[in-house]
Design a protein around this motif. Sequence first.
Motif, PDB file in Angstrom:
ATOM      1  N   ASP A 344     -56.950  -0.097  -9.174  1.00 53.75           N
ATOM      2  CA  ASP A 344     -56.814  -1.417  -8.368  1.00 53.75           C
ATOM      3  C   ASP A 344     -56.326  -2.544  -9.440  1.00 53.75           C
ATOM      4  N   ASN A 345     -57.060  -2.845 -10.407  1.00 49.28           N
ATOM      5  CA  ASN A 345     -56.998  -3.741 -11.404  1.00 49.28           C
ATOM      6  C   ASN A 345     -55.499  -3.596 -12.061  1.00 49.28           C
ATOM      7  N   ARG A 349     -52.832  -6.771 -11.635  1.00 47.29           N
ATOM      8  CA  ARG A 349     -52.183  -7.361 -13.004  1.00 47.29           C
ATOM      9  C   ARG A 349     -50.462  -7.180 -12.956  1.00 47.29           C
ATOM     10  N   ALA A 350     -50.118  -6.002 -12.315  1.00 51.45           N
ATOM     11  CA  ALA A 350     -48.847  -5.912 -12.123  1.00 51.45           C
ATOM     12  C   ALA A 350     -48.155  -6.868 -11.114  1.00 51.45           C
ATOM     13  N   SER A 351     -48.896  -7.054 -10.090  1.00 47.13           N
ATOM     14  CA  SER A 351     -48.286  -7.977  -8.926  1.00 47.13           C
ATOM     15  C   SER A 351     -48.437  -9.470  -9.664  1.00 47.13           C
ATOM     16  N   LYS A 352     -49.345  -9.725 -10.200  1.00 44.00           N
ATOM     17  CA  LYS A 352     -49.486 -11.150 -11.136  1.00 44.00           C
ATOM     18  C   LYS A 352     -48.440 -11.345 -11.868  1.00 44.00           C
ATOM     19  N   CYS A 353     -48.009 -10.362 -12.458  1.00 43.06           N
ATOM     20  CA  CYS A 353     -46.541 -10.205 -13.315  1.00 43.06           C
ATOM     21  C   CYS A 353     -45.418 -10.776 -12.607  1.00 43.06           C
ATOM     22  N   LEU A 354     -45.474 -10.146 -11.398  1.00 44.56           N
ATOM     23  CA  LEU A 354     -44.246 -10.457 -10.464  1.00 44.56           C
ATOM     24  C   LEU A 354     -44.212 -11.698  -9.852  1.00 44.56           C
ATOM     25  N   LYS A 355     -45.507 -11.975  -9.400  1.00 45.22           N
ATOM     26  CA  LYS A 355     -45.717 -13.310  -8.824  1.00 45.22           C
ATOM     27  C   LYS A 355     -45.312 -14.680  -9.702  1.00 45.22           C
ATOM     28  N   GLU A 356     -45.661 -14.408 -10.931  1.00 50.70           N
ATOM     29  CA  GLU A 356     -45.327 -15.330 -11.900  1.00 50.70           C
ATOM     30  C   GLU A 356     -44.160 -15.715 -11.954  1.00 50.70           C
ATOM     31  N   TYR A 361     -39.621 -16.241  -4.617  1.00 48.24           N
ATOM     32  CA  TYR A 361     -38.633 -15.381  -3.700  1.00 48.24           C
ATOM     33  C   TYR A 361     -39.862 -14.511  -3.147  1.00 48.24           C
ATOM     34  N   ALA A 362     -39.233 -13.332  -2.381  1.00 49.95           N
ATOM     35  CA  ALA A 362     -40.026 -12.446  -1.469  1.00 49.95           C
ATOM     36  C   ALA A 362     -40.372 -11.299  -2.157  1.00 49.95           C
ATOM     37  N   LEU A 363     -41.607 -11.239  -2.348  1.00 47.20           N
ATOM     38  CA  LEU A 363     -42.460 -10.163  -3.023  1.00 47.20           C
ATOM     39  C   LEU A 363     -43.118  -9.201  -2.200  1.00 47.20           C
ATOM     40  N   PHE A 364     -42.894  -7.868  -2.122  1.00 46.79           N
ATOM     41  CA  PHE A 364     -43.778  -6.913  -1.348  1.00 46.79           C
ATOM     42  C   PHE A 364     -44.140  -5.691  -2.003  1.00 46.79           C
ATOM     43  N   ARG A 365     -45.395  -5.296  -1.601  1.00 45.23           N
ATOM     44  CA  ARG A 365     -45.954  -3.955  -2.052  1.00 45.23           C
ATOM     45  C   ARG A 365     -45.532  -3.123  -1.003  1.00 45.23           C
ATOM     46  N   VAL A 366     -44.516  -2.000  -1.230  1.00 46.53           N
ATOM     47  CA  VAL A 366     -44.043  -0.939  -0.449  1.00 46.53           C
ATOM     48  C   VAL A 366     -44.532   0.512  -0.556  1.00 46.53           C
ATOM     49  N   GLY A 367     -45.437   0.484  -1.377  1.00 48.80           N
ATOM     50  CA  GLY A 367     -45.975   1.969  -1.567  1.00 48.80           C
ATOM     51  C   GLY A 367     -47.379   1.702  -2.462  1.00 48.80           C
ATOM     52  N   GLY A 368     -47.806   2.851  -2.869  1.00 49.64           N
ATOM     53  CA  GLY A 368     -49.096   2.552  -3.770  1.00 49.64           C
ATOM     54  C   GLY A 368     -49.017   2.182  -4.737  1.00 49.64           C
ATOM     55  N   ASP A 369     -47.805   2.422  -5.631  1.00 42.85           N
ATOM     56  CA  ASP A 369     -47.469   1.823  -6.902  1.00 42.85           C
ATOM     57  C   ASP A 369     -46.178   1.262  -6.892  1.00 42.85           C
ATOM     58  N   HIS A 389     -37.996 -11.685 -18.527  1.00 41.68           N
ATOM     59  CA  HIS A 389     -39.070 -12.420 -18.480  1.00 41.68           C
ATOM     60  C   HIS A 389     -40.478 -11.490 -18.070  1.00 41.68           C
ATOM     61  N   VAL A 390     -40.160 -10.754 -17.189  1.00 43.55           N
ATOM     62  CA  VAL A 390     -41.313  -9.864 -16.571  1.00 43.55           C
ATOM     63  C   VAL A 390     -41.566  -9.078 -17.798  1.00 43.55           C
ATOM     64  N   LYS A 391     -40.700  -8.516 -18.611  1.00 43.46           N
ATOM     65  CA  LYS A 391     -40.944  -7.600 -19.515  1.00 43.46           C
ATOM     66  C   LYS A 391     -42.046  -8.311 -20.559  1.00 43.46           C
ATOM     67  N   THR A 392     -41.820  -9.538 -20.522  1.00 41.64           N
ATOM     68  CA  THR A 392     -42.839 -10.295 -21.616  1.00 41.64           C
ATOM     69  C   THR A 392     -44.157 -10.386 -21.014  1.00 41.64           C
ATOM     70  N   GLU A 393     -44.123 -10.776 -19.630  1.00 39.57           N
ATOM     71  CA  GLU A 393     -45.441 -11.032 -18.942  1.00 39.57           C
ATOM     72  C   GLU A 393     -46.204  -9.588 -18.871  1.00 39.57           C
ATOM     73  N   MET A 394     -45.324  -8.511 -18.883  1.00 44.14           N
ATOM     74  CA  MET A 394     -46.063  -7.160 -18.845  1.00 44.14           C
ATOM     75  C   MET A 394     -46.711  -6.786 -19.875  1.00 44.14           C
ATOM     76  N   ARG A 395     -46.383  -7.139 -21.194  1.00 46.03           N
ATOM     77  CA  ARG A 395     -46.757  -7.005 -22.404  1.00 46.03           C
ATOM     78  C   ARG A 395     -48.144  -7.778 -22.334  1.00 46.03           C
ATOM     79  N   LYS A 396     -48.160  -9.168 -21.947  1.00 46.82           N
ATOM     80  CA  LYS A 396     -49.206  -9.872 -21.830  1.00 46.82           C
ATOM     81  C   LYS A 396     -50.365  -9.031 -20.989  1.00 46.82           C
ATOM     82  N   CYS A 397     -49.898  -8.606 -19.726  1.00 47.42           N
ATOM     83  CA  CYS A 397     -50.942  -8.130 -19.021  1.00 47.42           C
ATOM     84  C   CYS A 397     -51.292  -6.611 -19.275  1.00 47.42           C
ATOM     85  N   ASN A 398     -50.688  -6.236 -20.157  1.00 49.56           N
ATOM     86  CA  ASN A 398     -51.186  -4.758 -20.590  1.00 49.56           C
ATOM     87  C   ASN A 398     -50.596  -3.833 -19.182  1.00 49.56           C
TER      88      ASN A 398
END
Length: 442
Positions: A344-345, A349-356, A361-369, A389-398
């Motif tokens: 869950d964590n 973290r993944a959603s936080k990267c995308l929200k940032e 824009y419009a962001l949705f969770r459409v499946g388990g992952d 930019h998301v790739k950079t955020e992903m590295r920060k959030c592991n």
Amino acid sequence: MADIKIWEFYEELNEIVYVADMDSNELVYMNRRAREIYGVSSIEEIKGRKCYELLFGSQKPCAFCCNTKLKPGYFLEEMRYDPVLKKRFIVKQTMLEEDERRYKFELAVDLSAWNQWGKEYEANAIMVNEGLRVAMSAHSPEESIAILLEYLGQVLKSERVYIFEESEKGTFDNTYEWCASGVVPQRENLQDVPFEAVSMWYQRFYNGENVIIKNLENIRETDPAAYEYLKPQNIHSLVVSPLVSEEKIIGFYGVDNPPEQFLGHITTLLQILGHFLISLFHRRNHIRRLEALCFQDQLTGIGNRHAMNEYIASMPSEKSIGILFYDVMGLKRTNDTMGHQAGDNLLIRASKCLKEEFKDYALFRVGGDEFLVLCTDIEEKELLQKTEHVKTEMRKCNVNMALGLVWRPDSREDMDKLITQADDLMYENKRAWYAGVTKGKQ
């Protein structure tokens, strides 16, 4: 959700709501407020009881019963004195049809507060009655609030009518606004207003008083904080009344630049209608909570598939569209080796990267992952920059996510096909990533 009856949306409304079977006159529902007033401990307790017995202490149907005049989609309204409660009400009734049964729905607004207003009673009674009538004709509390503000602005010949609600931060947001023709709206400029700007108003509110400013220049020295906010809005006079819910002030509402001869009527009118606004807020908040359950992913706080479908249905076809399909890598292994809380964590973290990166824009969770981002009115170059930019955020959030991307200059193609195409590209990216990981281990 399927078992919830439409009238149950009124459970937290501070006005009386009841529903009775029109053929048997048996009560089937009373909201919390009605149960409190009539001494009923639960909905189960009312089953089988006649509405005229419990509500009006009568042994037979009421002489004023309007059952024969009711029909779906239309409301009958009347002002009524209840001899049991010894109060005056504005009553709104309609017929609801559900499961091949006919029900009478009745909402009663308590107007007993009028008795304290003395000589202003008749004038205010007419204005309040009409204000409630037009507001209650709306289909949602949001519409009712907007209609009521418009009515107040017109009947009081004011330039602007508005509502401020206290935020969780202790500041104030202008949440609703009506402006007369030619008046510049101020709502966007009046967000996050600090408490200091209205602190002297609150001193009056705590004493049970309204705020009346007949000439803005009179407060230049005595209340400079409020003066600095009001002067740029071209305000020379105003009346403001507190909004009180459960003995707590949750905000205020008022009118700007009304005719001077209306000032006495306005204070009375705002105090009375403030109770009705609070009822609308309770109903609005209840509906928002239900909508959140229906359209929001409870783990990440972003939209779910229902929200996605609603959004797609309202998208403008002439504007460009960017579709990004993300998949969180390694979720199953994280769940298996570290537990579902760790999984869950990872999703949070993944959603936080995308929200940032995609907060506009419009962001949705459409499946388990799986996450879907829909970016309307965006250039392809900007979309590609955002993915970097998301790739950079992903590295920060592991976090690591596979991506499938599709861009079109307009949204006229079938969206299901475009999303499927983005999904397919994401899986290609995912397979390539796993192939690289496997190769690296050899």
